[in-house]
Design a protein around this motif. Structure first.
Motif, PDB file in Angstrom:
ATOM      1  N   VAL A  17       0.834  -1.203   0.000  1.00  0.00           N
ATOM      2  CA  VAL A  17       0.000   0.000   0.000  1.00  0.00           C
ATOM      3  C   VAL A  17       0.871   1.258   0.000  1.00  0.00           C
ATOM      4  CG1 VAL A  17      -1.862   1.230   1.176  1.00  0.00           C
ATOM      5  CG2 VAL A  17      -1.848  -1.263   1.154  1.00  0.00           C
ATOM      6  N   LYS A  18       1.986   1.217   0.699  1.00  0.00           N
ATOM      7  CA  LYS A  18       2.917   2.346   0.645  1.00  0.00           C
ATOM      8  C   LYS A  18       3.385   2.594  -0.789  1.00  0.00           C
ATOM      9  CE  LYS A  18       5.055   1.744   5.233  1.00  0.00           C
ATOM     10  NZ  LYS A  18       6.323   1.385   5.905  1.00  0.00           N
ATOM     11  N   SER A  19       3.728   1.530  -1.479  1.00  0.00           N
ATOM     12  CA  SER A  19       4.200   1.665  -2.861  1.00  0.00           C
ATOM     13  C   SER A  19       3.105   2.220  -3.761  1.00  0.00           C
ATOM     14  CB  SER A  19       4.667   0.301  -3.390  1.00  0.00           C
ATOM     15  OG  SER A  19       5.792  -0.161  -2.669  1.00  0.00           O
ATOM     16  N   ILE A  20       1.872   1.765  -3.545  1.00  0.00           N
ATOM     17  CA  ILE A  20       0.747   2.259  -4.339  1.00  0.00           C
ATOM     18  C   ILE A  20       0.559   3.757  -4.115  1.00  0.00           C
ATOM     19  CG2 ILE A  20      -1.757   2.132  -4.624  1.00  0.00           C
ATOM     20  CD1 ILE A  20      -1.484  -0.885  -3.840  1.00  0.00           C
ATOM     21  N   ALA A  21       0.623   4.192  -2.856  1.00  0.00           N
ATOM     22  CA  ALA A  21       0.444   5.615  -2.546  1.00  0.00           C
ATOM     23  C   ALA A  21       1.556   6.452  -3.173  1.00  0.00           C
ATOM     24  CB  ALA A  21       0.404   5.817  -1.036  1.00  0.00           C
ATOM     25  N   ARG A  22       2.781   5.963  -3.094  1.00  0.00           N
ATOM     26  CA  ARG A  22       3.896   6.711  -3.682  1.00  0.00           C
ATOM     27  C   ARG A  22       3.750   6.804  -5.204  1.00  0.00           C
ATOM     28  NH1 ARG A  22       7.413   4.046   0.596  1.00  0.00           N
ATOM     29  NH2 ARG A  22       8.208   5.774   1.864  1.00  0.00           N
ATOM     30  N   GLU A  23       3.333   5.718  -5.829  1.00  0.00           N
ATOM     31  CA  GLU A  23       3.151   5.746  -7.282  1.00  0.00           C
ATOM     32  C   GLU A  23       2.064   6.746  -7.669  1.00  0.00           C
ATOM     33  OE1 GLU A  23       2.011   2.770 -11.013  1.00  0.00           O
ATOM     34  OE2 GLU A  23       2.301   1.942  -9.000  1.00  0.00           O
ATOM     35  N   ALA A  24       0.967   6.747  -6.924  1.00  0.00           N
ATOM     36  CA  ALA A  24      -0.104   7.714  -7.194  1.00  0.00           C
ATOM     37  C   ALA A  24       0.392   9.139  -7.003  1.00  0.00           C
ATOM     38  CB  ALA A  24      -1.295   7.438  -6.290  1.00  0.00           C
ATOM     39  N   GLY A  25       1.218   9.360  -5.981  1.00  0.00           N
ATOM     40  CA  GLY A  25       1.763  10.684  -5.733  1.00  0.00           C
ATOM     41  C   GLY A  25       2.644  11.179  -6.868  1.00  0.00           C
ATOM     42  N   GLN A  26       3.428  10.284  -7.447  1.00  0.00           N
ATOM     43  CA  GLN A  26       4.265  10.688  -8.571  1.00  0.00           C
ATOM     44  C   GLN A  26       3.428  11.049  -9.790  1.00  0.00           C
ATOM     45  OE1 GLN A  26       7.571  11.264  -8.133  1.00  0.00           O
ATOM     46  NE2 GLN A  26       6.839  10.840  -6.055  1.00  0.00           N
ATOM     47  N   ALA A  56      -6.883   6.231 -10.870  1.00  0.00           N
ATOM     48  CA  ALA A  56      -6.667   5.204 -11.883  1.00  0.00           C
ATOM     49  C   ALA A  56      -5.437   4.341 -11.577  1.00  0.00           C
ATOM     50  CB  ALA A  56      -6.522   5.849 -13.259  1.00  0.00           C
ATOM     51  N   VAL A  57      -4.529   4.846 -10.763  1.00  0.00           N
ATOM     52  CA  VAL A  57      -3.388   4.052 -10.295  1.00  0.00           C
ATOM     53  C   VAL A  57      -3.784   3.190  -9.098  1.00  0.00           C
ATOM     54  CG1 VAL A  57      -1.121   4.200  -9.168  1.00  0.00           C
ATOM     55  CG2 VAL A  57      -1.635   5.653 -11.140  1.00  0.00           C
ATOM     56  N   ILE A  58      -4.484   3.800  -8.152  1.00  0.00           N
ATOM     57  CA  ILE A  58      -4.747   3.147  -6.871  1.00  0.00           C
ATOM     58  C   ILE A  58      -5.753   2.005  -6.991  1.00  0.00           C
ATOM     59  CG2 ILE A  58      -5.650   3.494  -4.536  1.00  0.00           C
ATOM     60  CD1 ILE A  58      -4.669   6.443  -4.797  1.00  0.00           C
ATOM     61  N   LEU A  59      -6.849   2.221  -7.677  1.00  0.00           N
ATOM     62  CA  LEU A  59      -7.930   1.235  -7.678  1.00  0.00           C
ATOM     63  C   LEU A  59      -7.524  -0.114  -8.253  1.00  0.00           C
ATOM     64  CD1 LEU A  59      -9.547   3.650  -6.717  1.00  0.00           C
ATOM     65  CD2 LEU A  59     -11.372   2.983  -8.271  1.00  0.00           C
ATOM     66  N   PRO A  60      -6.957  -0.172  -9.443  1.00  0.00           N
ATOM     67  CA  PRO A  60      -6.560  -1.499  -9.940  1.00  0.00           C
ATOM     68  C   PRO A  60      -5.487  -2.160  -9.088  1.00  0.00           C
ATOM     69  CG  PRO A  60      -5.816   0.242 -11.430  1.00  0.00           C
ATOM     70  CD  PRO A  60      -6.734   0.887 -10.456  1.00  0.00           C
ATOM     71  N   ALA A  61      -4.604  -1.349  -8.498  1.00  0.00           N
ATOM     72  CA  ALA A  61      -3.564  -1.925  -7.648  1.00  0.00           C
ATOM     73  C   ALA A  61      -4.164  -2.565  -6.399  1.00  0.00           C
ATOM     74  CB  ALA A  61      -2.547  -0.854  -7.264  1.00  0.00           C
ATOM     75  N   LEU A  62      -5.144  -1.910  -5.781  1.00  0.00           N
ATOM     76  CA  LEU A  62      -5.796  -2.490  -4.600  1.00  0.00           C
ATOM     77  C   LEU A  62      -6.631  -3.715  -4.981  1.00  0.00           C
ATOM     78  CD1 LEU A  62      -6.980   0.652  -2.585  1.00  0.00           C
ATOM     79  CD2 LEU A  62      -5.010  -0.828  -2.120  1.00  0.00           C
ATOM     80  N   HIS A  63      -7.309  -3.660  -6.114  1.00  0.00           N
ATOM     81  CA  HIS A  63      -8.088  -4.818  -6.566  1.00  0.00           C
ATOM     82  C   HIS A  63      -7.175  -6.025  -6.795  1.00  0.00           C
ATOM     83  CE1 HIS A  63     -11.879  -2.805  -6.748  1.00  0.00           C
ATOM     84  NE2 HIS A  63     -11.531  -1.973  -7.715  1.00  0.00           N
ATOM     85  N   HIS A  64      -5.990  -5.789  -7.302  1.00  0.00           N
ATOM     86  CA  HIS A  64      -5.025  -6.875  -7.510  1.00  0.00           C
ATOM     87  C   HIS A  64      -4.483  -7.380  -6.177  1.00  0.00           C
ATOM     88  CE1 HIS A  64      -2.006  -9.243  -9.627  1.00  0.00           C
ATOM     89  NE2 HIS A  64      -1.114  -8.771  -8.782  1.00  0.00           N
TER      90      HIS A  64
END
Length: 262
Positions: A17-26, A56-64
């Motif tokens: 989840v940390k990685s997902i948040a950082r990716e969304a932030g970038q 669009a970054v966060i949702l598919p990542a959490l679903h996966h």
């Protein structure tokens, strides 16, 4: 996909989840230019292309990551796309909290991802794209602050100092008369104003003591910060002294007060 089941605990989800948040932030920072423009949603709040891009970054990542856990996210909910029904465990996402601050280039905006189980926030990650700070927690005593990509440092809420409390309030959403009435009789050392859900983390790291909120918020505004504050020893209560719960109709919060350690 993570090897995860609900009876194994939530902490093992934190690195992903940390990685997902950082990716969304970038992704958000790609839109952080002098020409940022916003549209106004039916509820009067602003939304930008960056909000949608981060979602669009966060949702598919959490679903996966957790395919059996539904995700409630601000912009999808606003467009009527969120999964219906009651959920014992669900994600709450605000892909860009503090959109007005984003448009105004103040830097006070965050990516918020929270996990709720049985009405309680059990995991939270909050990322600040501009300065690279990240806050995270998944249970009591696990709250950490990672400053500008350095190592995680444990954080803890404080008890109110003898010389008075530090009170936080929103720059834009406040009822001064209610706030003054609430603070009457309390020894207040300092009153600070800020935007976004970062206020929860300021209390969690022991730099402030109280945040009264008398205007409406949605559950995705508070879930991540609430989880972090709980893990740091703080709490969030409704005016009648009950814990702020989640899974309410329309995901709307009433008035609440966030506290440090008591």
């Amino acid at each position: 996909m993570a090897d995860f089941s609900l009876d194994q605990g939530f902490a093992k989800l934190l690195p992903s989840v940390k990685s997902i948040a950082r990716e969304a932030g970038q992704v958000i920072l790609r839109y952080y230019t002098d020409t940022v423009s916003a549209h106004v949603k039916p509820d009067g709040s602003p939304v930008t292309a960056a909000d949608h891009a981060a979602e669009a970054v966060i949702l598919p990542a959490l679903h996966h990551l957790t395919p059996n856990i539904p995700v409630i996210s601000e912009e999808e909910y606003a467009s009527g796309k969120s999964p219906p029904g009651d959920h014992p465990t669900f994600w709450l996402v605000d892909p860009l909290d503090g959109t007005r601050s984003f448009v105004e280039h103040t830097g006070e905006f965050t990516v918020n991802i929270g996990l709720v189980s049985n009405g309680i926030p059990v995991l939270g990650v909050m990322y600040l794209p501009v300065d690279g700070d990240l806050y995270a927690a998944a249970g009591p005593g696990t709250a950490v602050h990672c400053e500008q990509g350095r190592h995680d440092v444990p954080i803890s809420a404080r008890t109110i100092p003898a010389d008075g409390l530090v009170c936080l309030s929103s720059r834009r959403h406040g009822d001064r008369e209610k706030l003054d009435g609430f603070l009457q009789g309390k020894l207040v050392k300092e009153h600070r104003h800020s935007s976004s859900a970062l206020k929860f983390c300021v209390i969690a790291r022991g730099e402030a003591d109280i945040y009264p909120r008398f205007g409406p918020t949605c559950e995705w505004d508070t879930a991540a910060g609430h989880a972090i504050l709980l893990a740091a020893g703080g709490s969030i209560e409704t005016p009648d002294g009950k814990p702020l719960g989640y899974g309410k109709p329309d995901y709307l919060n009433g008035e609440f007060v966030a506290y440090g350690r008591r």
